[in-house]
Each structure stands twice: as C-alpha cells, then as structure tokens.
Motif scaffolding. Structure first.
Motif, mmCIF file in Angstrom:
data_model
loop_
_atom_site.group_PDB
_atom_site.id
_atom_site.type_symbol
_atom_site.label_atom_id
_atom_site.label_comp_id
_atom_site.label_asym_id
_atom_site.label_seq_id
_atom_site.Cartn_x
_atom_site.Cartn_y
_atom_site.Cartn_z
ATOM 1 N N LYS A 24 0.836 -1.214 0.000
ATOM 2 C CA LYS A 24 0.000 0.000 0.000
ATOM 3 C C LYS A 24 0.862 1.252 0.000
ATOM 4 O O LYS A 24 0.577 2.227 -0.683
ATOM 5 C CB LYS A 24 -0.916 0.005 1.224
ATOM 6 N N LEU A 44 2.221 2.034 -3.384
ATOM 7 C CA LEU A 44 1.270 2.206 -4.492
ATOM 8 C C LEU A 44 1.532 3.467 -5.324
ATOM 9 O O LEU A 44 1.513 3.432 -6.553
ATOM 10 C CB LEU A 44 -0.163 2.240 -3.952
ATOM 11 N N ASN A 87 -8.388 -0.841 -5.133
ATOM 12 C CA ASN A 87 -7.415 0.054 -4.488
ATOM 13 C C ASN A 87 -6.813 1.083 -5.441
ATOM 14 O O ASN A 87 -6.361 2.147 -5.028
ATOM 15 C CB ASN A 87 -6.277 -0.758 -3.865
ATOM 16 N N TYR A 133 -8.217 2.978 -7.631
ATOM 17 C CA TYR A 133 -8.998 4.186 -7.895
ATOM 18 C C TYR A 133 -8.816 5.292 -6.851
ATOM 19 O O TYR A 133 -8.640 6.454 -7.219
ATOM 20 C CB TYR A 133 -10.473 3.824 -8.122
ATOM 21 N N PRO A 134 -8.832 4.970 -5.550
ATOM 22 C CA PRO A 134 -8.537 6.047 -4.595
ATOM 23 C C PRO A 134 -7.133 6.613 -4.766
ATOM 24 O O PRO A 134 -6.914 7.814 -4.598
ATOM 25 C CB PRO A 134 -8.713 5.391 -3.224
ATOM 26 N N VAL A 135 -6.185 5.743 -5.138
ATOM 27 C CA VAL A 135 -4.805 6.229 -5.333
ATOM 28 C C VAL A 135 -4.761 7.184 -6.526
ATOM 29 O O VAL A 135 -4.187 8.281 -6.444
ATOM 30 C CB VAL A 135 -3.837 5.034 -5.558
ATOM 31 N N ALA A 180 -7.229 8.894 -7.742
ATOM 32 C CA ALA A 180 -7.976 10.111 -7.397
ATOM 33 C C ALA A 180 -7.099 11.056 -6.581
ATOM 34 O O ALA A 180 -7.091 12.272 -6.797
ATOM 35 C CB ALA A 180 -9.234 9.740 -6.618
ATOM 36 N N ARG A 181 -6.358 10.480 -5.655
ATOM 37 C CA ARG A 181 -5.491 11.317 -4.806
ATOM 38 C C ARG A 181 -4.370 11.937 -5.629
ATOM 39 O O ARG A 181 -4.058 13.120 -5.505
ATOM 40 C CB ARG A 181 -4.933 10.479 -3.651
ATOM 41 N N GLN A 212 -4.472 12.597 -8.714
ATOM 42 C CA GLN A 212 -5.092 13.614 -9.571
ATOM 43 C C GLN A 212 -5.313 14.908 -8.791
ATOM 44 O O GLN A 212 -5.046 16.000 -9.287
ATOM 45 C CB GLN A 212 -6.443 13.098 -10.071
ATOM 46 N N THR A 213 -5.812 14.766 -7.577
ATOM 47 C CA THR A 213 -6.038 15.951 -6.729
ATOM 48 C C THR A 213 -4.723 16.661 -6.448
ATOM 49 O O THR A 213 -4.674 17.884 -6.377
ATOM 50 C CB THR A 213 -6.700 15.528 -5.401
ATOM 51 N N ASP A 214 -3.656 15.891 -6.329
ATOM 52 C CA ASP A 214 -2.340 16.481 -6.071
ATOM 53 C C ASP A 214 -1.716 17.064 -7.337
ATOM 54 O O ASP A 214 -0.614 17.629 -7.287
ATOM 55 C CB ASP A 214 -1.390 15.417 -5.487
ATOM 56 N N LYS A 272 -11.202 5.316 -19.185
ATOM 57 C CA LYS A 272 -10.710 6.555 -18.584
ATOM 58 C C LYS A 272 -9.199 6.387 -18.443
ATOM 59 O O LYS A 272 -8.741 5.584 -17.632
ATOM 60 C CB LYS A 272 -11.377 6.767 -17.232
ATOM 61 N N PHE A 277 -5.309 7.626 -17.682
ATOM 62 C CA PHE A 277 -4.565 8.526 -16.796
ATOM 63 C C PHE A 277 -3.178 8.729 -17.386
ATOM 64 O O PHE A 277 -2.617 7.816 -17.995
ATOM 65 C CB PHE A 277 -4.434 7.910 -15.398
#
Lengths: 370, 112
Positions: free
Chosen positions: B12, B15, B49, B51-53, B55-56, B58-60, B77, B79
């Motif tokens: 984790k 990741l 697992n 997708y949250p990574v 998303a984070r 992307q936000t960063d 989609k 990336f």
C-alpha cells in the motif's frame, strides 16, 4: 410497428408551478415591474409546455422518452443497455438534473429507473411504474433469459458501491464521487466480460472479493482529503471579483445619489418604484452576495453521494447568470440616478438573454450527454 | 510478526510510486494497471485500491485523466503523468534508490 411499451406520467406539480408563475407574472405586469414578469411568464410557459408529462416508449428496439410536447427527447438503442435497476437515490425530484453519476429526467414523484449503458453512462428516467418499465426493457434486452442474473448482479454491485460510499463519506475526499463512478465502471466491465453461463452468484462474489474491502478506499484517499473540496474555482473567484467591483462602484457613486432612488421601471421606461438610498444602492448587491455565497458553500457541504464536480459545473453556470443580471441591474440603477437616462429595457433584454442562453445550454448538455 | 500484514502495508505504501512509474511508460487506465500489477511478483493489489490512489494523485496534480471510446465496453478513462508528476516521480525514484542502498549497507554492515 406498435410500441411494446408506452406510458406517460403526469407532472401535476409542474403544471401547478407553471400556472402559479403565469398568475404571478400577470399580477406583477399590472404593476409594471418588468422585466420580472417576462422572466416569470417565460418560465411558467416553459413548465406548462414541457413539464406537464413525461412519456416513455419502447418501440423498434429503441427506448425513447420526452417531456410534454416532445420537442426535447432522448432515444437509446436497447442493445446499448447493459442492465436497468430501480433508481437508488433518496429523492428523484423534478426536472433534468445531474444526480448520482448520470442525468435524471423526471416530472413528478420519487421513483425512477436507472439505465446503465455499455458506454458506462447512466440515465435515470422518472416513472410512476418502475417495475413495469424495468420488465419491459429486460424483456426486449434479454428475452426471458438472464433477467434473474442481471438483477442479482445489480444488487451485488449496488450493495458493494453503497459500502464503498459509506467508507468514503468518512474521508470526504473531493474526488469521492469519481472514485465511486470509476469503481462502478470497473464492476460493469467485469460483468460484461462474463459469459452468460458464468453469471453466477459465486462469480459475482469473487469479483467483489477481488475488488477489496470498502474500508481500504477511505484509508487510501485519506491524505489531503479537503484540499480540492475547499479550493475556490476560477468561476467562483470571478463571481466574487464581480461582486467586489459592484460594491466598490456602488460605494464610489453613493454620495452623488439622491436620497430616494429609482430601482424599478415600467414597460415604457418610466420610473415605477423608489427606495431609500442605502437599500436602493446596496439591496441588489447584497441579495446577489447571499446567492453567490450560497452557491459556493452548498457544494462544499454536500455528502459524498453528490457529484461535487457536476455540481460545480451546474452552479458555475448559475454564478455567471447571476453576475450578468446583477451587473445589468446595478448599471441601470447607478446611471439613471446619476441623471443619465439609459433605457431600462436593455437590462430586461440582457437578463432574459442570459437566462435563456443558460437554459438552452443546460438542455443542449442534457441532450448531448448520453 | 505477521509477515502477510507487513507485506500488505508495504504494498500500500508503495502504491503511489508504482502507479507513477507505470504511467511513466505511457497513459493507461485503471483496469490495465491492475492487470499489469497482478502479473508482477509481490505487487498484486486488490482491484478497487487503484482508484482512490489515482484520485489522490489527480487531486495532487501529479496525474490527469481523459476518456477514450472503447470497442469492447464503456469508454476507457485514461490517466497520464503531468509535468509535476514527472518531477515528483524523479524525486521519488531518487529517494527510493537511496533507501535501497541504505538498506543494503545496513544488511551488509558496510555503512555503519
């Protein structure tokens, strides 16, 4: 060929609101307070023409639905549908809105059917008989085969997504909705990869196990969870900028204004209402400030099940319309009371145009979306 | 000590650097990245697992996404790394190399 299914749901509330708006518009018109009555009247006529019913039809392998007179309609090839299920949102509501992760079309009541397309997109269609509509779609989609396993999968998937949503609601990451949508698409892809004979409860559970426990999602997004949500968008900053400029300009001209100032005009441009200077000069900016603050705060207090990015796009459009209307109204008030007799009808035209362009854009987006 | 638990935590923790390195080879979608990681020893993760990574990241601002139609299902989609992502990855890889060499020196007793 006759339709295999056709049903119209009446939109009594839309009819009621439309009639009320027309009555209010007529009442306001008597007092000559345009352009308000033009806006109210236009919305009233629009609601009556398009909101009085929503018709859904299945014919020749297509699912078609339209509002009222049928100028705006959507057509979906049944073969493009992966499956359909009852709408799982709390409140279906009225009108065309972006909910969950797709567009909702509804004229009345709390019920709708969610149609999941092969493209991954979802459409929520309002209806007062969801079971009959689902059965009608499924009977064309699968014949009599596979309906049970499709429904079973939709329940397994919905249960997993619900648990992921609950886990993510703790983290409140700005992209929680995107994560849910991506996971939903991932699950749909896994489902479409299964042969009909593989569509068993055991295989569905294996897919869910391979996705991992919902608690891990929250764990993995937990860093910087609020940064994106709280950050102001460019549109929001622009709206605040416009507000500040309007307040500044109003304060600058305030000393030169008469004690009672004209704030409303009749149809032929004659003054019809006066207000004390402070209310007349700052009333409009204060009202718009409250609206702008509400539009900035609402998306940030929404739960994870709300699409923050979708909300922002919607509210962004409203912010632009509000800013244009406020600028136009304040421009008219200041110039007229300074002695420059500008034509108040210009304000009405600018305001109505901004609203019509925005509504047209919304409809264009809604029709184009899927 | 529970070795499995330690391995899960390590996986984790890695990741971000794994995903960024995968994207450094070119744009990819979540499903593809999961399949690639499943094929690499010790890196298999639970499918959700990723997708949250992403998303984070992307936000960063380290990763961006775009959609492309697919012939065999919903649009993919994709990336891809941003410039900031490239820079962050270089720093992370440098740090990782340092970490590995430090660990090696402890194991061999050369740097103590």
């Amino acid at each position: 060929m006759n339709a295999q299914y056709r049903h119209s749901q009446p939109g009594y509330l839309m009819i009621l609101i439309g009639v009320i708006l027309l009555v209010v518009a007529a009442f306001v018109w008597v007092y000559g307070l345009q352009p308000l009555e033009i806006i109210l009247g236009a919305i009233g006529i629009f609601l009556l023409a398009f909101g009085y019913k929503l018709t859904v039809e299945i014919k020749n392998g297509f699912l078609r639905f339209w509002f009222g007179l049928g100028i705006f309609w959507k057509k979906i090839a049944i073969e493009q549908i992966v499956y359909c299920e009852p709408f799982r949102g709390v409140f279906a509501g009225w009108g065309i809105r972006f909910v969950w992760n797709g567009w909702l079309y509804n004229v009345s009541g709390m019920k709708a059917v969610t149609v999941v397309l092969k493209s991954g997109k979802k459409i929520h269609i309002g209806t007062d008989e969801p079971v009959q509509l689902i059965e009608a779609i499924n009977s064309v989609l699968h014949g009599q085969v596979g309906v049970e396993s499709t429904q079973m999968w939709s329940e397994v998937k919905a249960d997993y997504l619900k648990r992921v949503e609950q886990a993510l609601s703790v983290a409140r990451h700005p992209r929680s909705f995107e994560i849910l949508a991506d996971v939903g698409n991932h699950l749909d892809r896994r489902f479409t990869e299964l042969e009909p004979r593989q569509q068993t409860w055991e295989n569905f559970q294996r897919i869910i196990t391979e996705m991992g426990p919902p608690s891990e999602y929250a764990e993995l997004v937990n860093e910087d969870k609020k940064s994106g949500r709280l950050k102001l968008t460019k549109l929001e900053m622009s709206a605040i900028g416009v507000l500040l400029v309007v307040f500044g300009v109003s304060a600058y001209f305030y000393p030169q204004m008469p004690e009672r100032i004209v704030t409303q005009w009749g149809f032929h441009g004659q003054p019809s209402s006066y207000m004390p200077k402070p209310v007349g000069m700052f009333g409009t900016p204060v009202i718009f400030a409250v609206l702008v603050i509400a539009l900035i705060v609402i998306p940030r207090t929404a739960s994870v099940s709300v699409n923050i990015e979708g909300f922002r796009r919607f509210y962004g459009g409203l912010l632009i319309v509000f800013s244009i209307v406020m600028l136009a109204v304040q421009y008219q008030i200041i110039l007229w009371n300074l002695g420059i007799k500008t034509n108040p009808n210009v304000v009405g035209i600018i305001s109505v145009s901004a609203i019509i362009v925005w509504m047209a854009f919304r409809f264009y987006r809604a029709r184009r979306h899927n | 000590m529970n070795l499995e638990n330690w391995q899960t935590q390590l996986r984790k923790g890695l990741l971000d650097i794994v995903v960024l390195n995968l994207l450094n080879r070119g744009p990819s979608h979540g499903y593809e990245m999961v399949q690639t990681m499943k094929r690499i020893d010790g890196l298999a993760i639970r499918e959700g697992n990723i997708y949250p990574v992403l998303a984070r990241l992307q936000t960063d601002g380290l990763v961006t996404s775009y959609s492309e139609p697919s012939t065999d299902g919903p649009p993919r989609k994709y990336f891809k790394l941003t410039e900031a992502g490239q820079k962050a990855l270089e720093d992370m890889n440098k740090h990782w190399d340092q970490l590995i060499s430090s660990l090696e020196s402890i194991r061999k007793g050369t740097g103590l």
